[in-house]
Design a protein around this motif. Structure first.
Motif, mmCIF file in Angstrom:
data_model
loop_
_atom_site.group_PDB
_atom_site.id
_atom_site.type_symbol
_atom_site.label_atom_id
_atom_site.label_comp_id
_atom_site.label_asym_id
_atom_site.label_seq_id
_atom_site.Cartn_x
_atom_site.Cartn_y
_atom_site.Cartn_z
ATOM 1 N N ALA A 35 -4.881 0.324 -5.748
ATOM 2 C CA ALA A 35 -5.068 1.644 -6.367
ATOM 3 C C ALA A 35 -6.539 1.934 -6.615
ATOM 4 O O ALA A 35 -6.998 3.062 -6.420
ATOM 5 C CB ALA A 35 -4.275 1.721 -7.671
ATOM 6 N N VAL A 36 -7.294 0.934 -7.016
ATOM 7 C CA VAL A 36 -8.731 1.120 -7.244
ATOM 8 C C VAL A 36 -9.436 1.407 -5.922
ATOM 9 O O VAL A 36 -10.247 2.332 -5.827
ATOM 10 C CB VAL A 36 -9.349 -0.113 -7.959
ATOM 11 N N GLU A 37 -9.131 0.645 -4.875
ATOM 12 C CA GLU A 37 -9.777 0.859 -3.573
ATOM 13 C C GLU A 37 -9.422 2.209 -2.960
ATOM 14 O O GLU A 37 -10.226 2.815 -2.270
ATOM 15 C CB GLU A 37 -9.426 -0.264 -2.600
ATOM 16 N N LEU A 38 -8.212 2.686 -3.237
ATOM 17 C CA LEU A 38 -7.796 3.992 -2.732
ATOM 18 C C LEU A 38 -8.386 5.135 -3.557
ATOM 19 O O LEU A 38 -8.353 6.281 -3.133
ATOM 20 C CB LEU A 38 -6.274 4.112 -2.739
ATOM 21 N N GLY A 39 -8.877 4.822 -4.741
ATOM 22 C CA GLY A 39 -9.422 5.862 -5.611
ATOM 23 C C GLY A 39 -8.381 6.499 -6.503
ATOM 24 O O GLY A 39 -8.646 7.507 -7.156
ATOM 25 N N ILE A 40 -7.194 5.911 -6.555
ATOM 26 C CA ILE A 40 -6.130 6.425 -7.422
ATOM 27 C C ILE A 40 -6.430 6.072 -8.873
ATOM 28 O O ILE A 40 -6.122 6.835 -9.783
ATOM 29 C CB ILE A 40 -4.760 5.869 -6.981
ATOM 30 N N GLY A 82 -3.061 -7.069 -10.866
ATOM 31 C CA GLY A 82 -2.819 -7.757 -9.600
ATOM 32 C C GLY A 82 -3.175 -6.948 -8.369
ATOM 33 O O GLY A 82 -4.037 -6.070 -8.391
ATOM 34 N N ILE A 83 -2.471 -7.255 -7.290
ATOM 35 C CA ILE A 83 -2.750 -6.653 -5.987
ATOM 36 C C ILE A 83 -2.569 -5.137 -6.016
ATOM 37 O O ILE A 83 -3.405 -4.397 -5.490
ATOM 38 C CB ILE A 83 -1.834 -7.258 -4.894
ATOM 39 N N SER A 84 -1.494 -4.663 -6.634
ATOM 40 C CA SER A 84 -1.261 -3.218 -6.648
ATOM 41 C C SER A 84 -2.385 -2.492 -7.380
ATOM 42 O O SER A 84 -2.803 -1.403 -6.975
ATOM 43 C CB SER A 84 0.094 -2.882 -7.274
ATOM 44 N N HIS A 85 -2.919 -3.101 -8.435
ATOM 45 C CA HIS A 85 -4.037 -2.489 -9.162
ATOM 46 C C HIS A 85 -5.282 -2.444 -8.277
ATOM 47 O O HIS A 85 -5.971 -1.428 -8.214
ATOM 48 C CB HIS A 85 -4.328 -3.268 -10.445
ATOM 49 N N ARG A 86 -5.566 -3.537 -7.569
ATOM 50 C CA ARG A 86 -6.733 -3.566 -6.679
ATOM 51 C C ARG A 86 -6.601 -2.524 -5.571
ATOM 52 O O ARG A 86 -7.582 -1.864 -5.213
ATOM 53 C CB ARG A 86 -6.917 -4.960 -6.081
ATOM 54 N N LYS A 95 -12.460 2.381 -11.182
ATOM 55 C CA LYS A 95 -12.871 0.985 -11.155
ATOM 56 C C LYS A 95 -13.023 0.515 -12.604
ATOM 57 O O LYS A 95 -13.697 1.161 -13.402
ATOM 58 C CB LYS A 95 -14.192 0.841 -10.407
ATOM 59 N N PRO A 96 -12.371 -0.600 -12.954
ATOM 60 C CA PRO A 96 -12.427 -1.059 -14.340
ATOM 61 C C PRO A 96 -13.819 -1.568 -14.729
ATOM 62 O O PRO A 96 -14.545 -2.111 -13.900
ATOM 63 C CB PRO A 96 -11.408 -2.187 -14.389
ATOM 64 N N GLN A 97 -14.161 -1.336 -15.986
ATOM 65 C CA GLN A 97 -15.423 -1.858 -16.507
ATOM 66 C C GLN A 97 -15.186 -3.283 -16.970
ATOM 67 O O GLN A 97 -14.110 -3.634 -17.432
ATOM 68 C CB GLN A 97 -15.893 -1.008 -17.674
ATOM 69 N N LYS A 98 -16.218 -4.095 -16.852
ATOM 70 C CA LYS A 98 -16.106 -5.478 -17.301
ATOM 71 C C LYS A 98 -16.080 -5.522 -18.827
ATOM 72 O O LYS A 98 -16.776 -4.762 -19.497
ATOM 73 C CB LYS A 98 -17.263 -6.319 -16.782
ATOM 74 N N ILE A 99 -15.284 -6.427 -19.348
ATOM 75 C CA ILE A 99 -15.181 -6.611 -20.791
ATOM 76 C C ILE A 99 -16.292 -7.567 -21.230
ATOM 77 O O ILE A 99 -16.460 -8.640 -20.668
ATOM 78 C CB ILE A 99 -13.806 -7.176 -21.171
ATOM 79 N N ALA A 100 -17.056 -7.150 -22.229
ATOM 80 C CA ALA A 100 -18.143 -7.996 -22.741
ATOM 81 C C ALA A 100 -17.550 -9.198 -23.455
ATOM 82 O O ALA A 100 -16.592 -9.089 -24.201
ATOM 83 C CB ALA A 100 -19.032 -7.206 -23.680
ATOM 84 N N ALA A 101 -18.149 -10.349 -23.222
ATOM 85 C CA ALA A 101 -17.656 -11.586 -23.847
ATOM 86 C C ALA A 101 -18.342 -11.841 -25.164
ATOM 87 O O ALA A 101 -19.365 -11.418 -25.486
ATOM 88 C CB ALA A 101 -17.879 -12.757 -22.918
ATOM 89 N N VAL A 152 0.841 -1.201 0.000
ATOM 90 C CA VAL A 152 0.000 0.000 0.000
ATOM 91 C C VAL A 152 0.875 1.251 0.000
ATOM 92 O O VAL A 152 0.624 2.183 -0.763
ATOM 93 C CB VAL A 152 -0.980 0.001 1.196
ATOM 94 N N TYR A 153 1.925 1.279 0.819
ATOM 95 C CA TYR A 153 2.853 2.412 0.816
ATOM 96 C C TYR A 153 3.458 2.597 -0.581
ATOM 97 O O TYR A 153 3.572 3.725 -1.073
ATOM 98 C CB TYR A 153 3.981 2.214 1.828
ATOM 99 N N ALA A 154 3.861 1.495 -1.216
ATOM 100 C CA ALA A 154 4.468 1.577 -2.543
ATOM 101 C C ALA A 154 3.490 2.140 -3.570
ATOM 102 O O ALA A 154 3.873 2.918 -4.447
ATOM 103 C CB ALA A 154 4.963 0.199 -2.974
ATOM 104 N N VAL A 155 2.224 1.776 -3.470
ATOM 105 C CA VAL A 155 1.201 2.307 -4.376
ATOM 106 C C VAL A 155 1.014 3.803 -4.125
ATOM 107 O O VAL A 155 1.024 4.602 -5.062
ATOM 108 C CB VAL A 155 -0.144 1.555 -4.205
ATOM 109 N N ILE A 156 0.876 4.196 -2.866
ATOM 110 C CA ILE A 156 0.657 5.600 -2.535
ATOM 111 C C ILE A 156 1.830 6.476 -2.982
ATOM 112 O O ILE A 156 1.634 7.583 -3.472
ATOM 113 C CB ILE A 156 0.393 5.775 -1.017
ATOM 114 N N HIS A 157 3.032 5.969 -2.853
ATOM 115 C CA HIS A 157 4.215 6.755 -3.200
ATOM 116 C C HIS A 157 4.640 6.589 -4.663
ATOM 117 O O HIS A 157 5.671 7.128 -5.061
ATOM 118 C CB HIS A 157 5.362 6.422 -2.256
#
Length: 66
Positions: free
Chosen positions: A52-57, A46-50, A60-66, A33-38
């Motif tokens: 960043a999304v939860e922090l609002g950085i 992955g985790i860093s993307h999740r 939120k990604p849109q789902k890709i239509a199949a 989390v510190y690494a994402v914020i800084h």
């Protein structure tokens, strides 16, 4: 840090929540989390993307239509 990262840090300070508390409450590693914020991680997937999304950085990604 860019504006959104500064806003996250200010928000946490205003609410009296440490990065460690925020991370542990959501099951994330505080170091990641510190690494994402800084801006040390690109947060493309992955985790860093999740985090960043939860922090609002990142939006939120849109789902890709199949």
């Amino acid at each position: 840090m860019d504006d959104s990262r500064n806003q996250v840090a200010q928000m946490m300070n205003a609410q009296g929540v440490s990065v460690k508390e925020w991370a542990e409450a959501r099951g994330f590693n505080p170091r990641t989390v510190y690494a994402v914020i800084h801006g040390r991680l690109k947060c493309k997937r992955g985790i860093s993307h999740r985090i960043a999304v939860e922090l609002g950085i990142k939006a939120k990604p849109q789902k890709i239509a199949a």
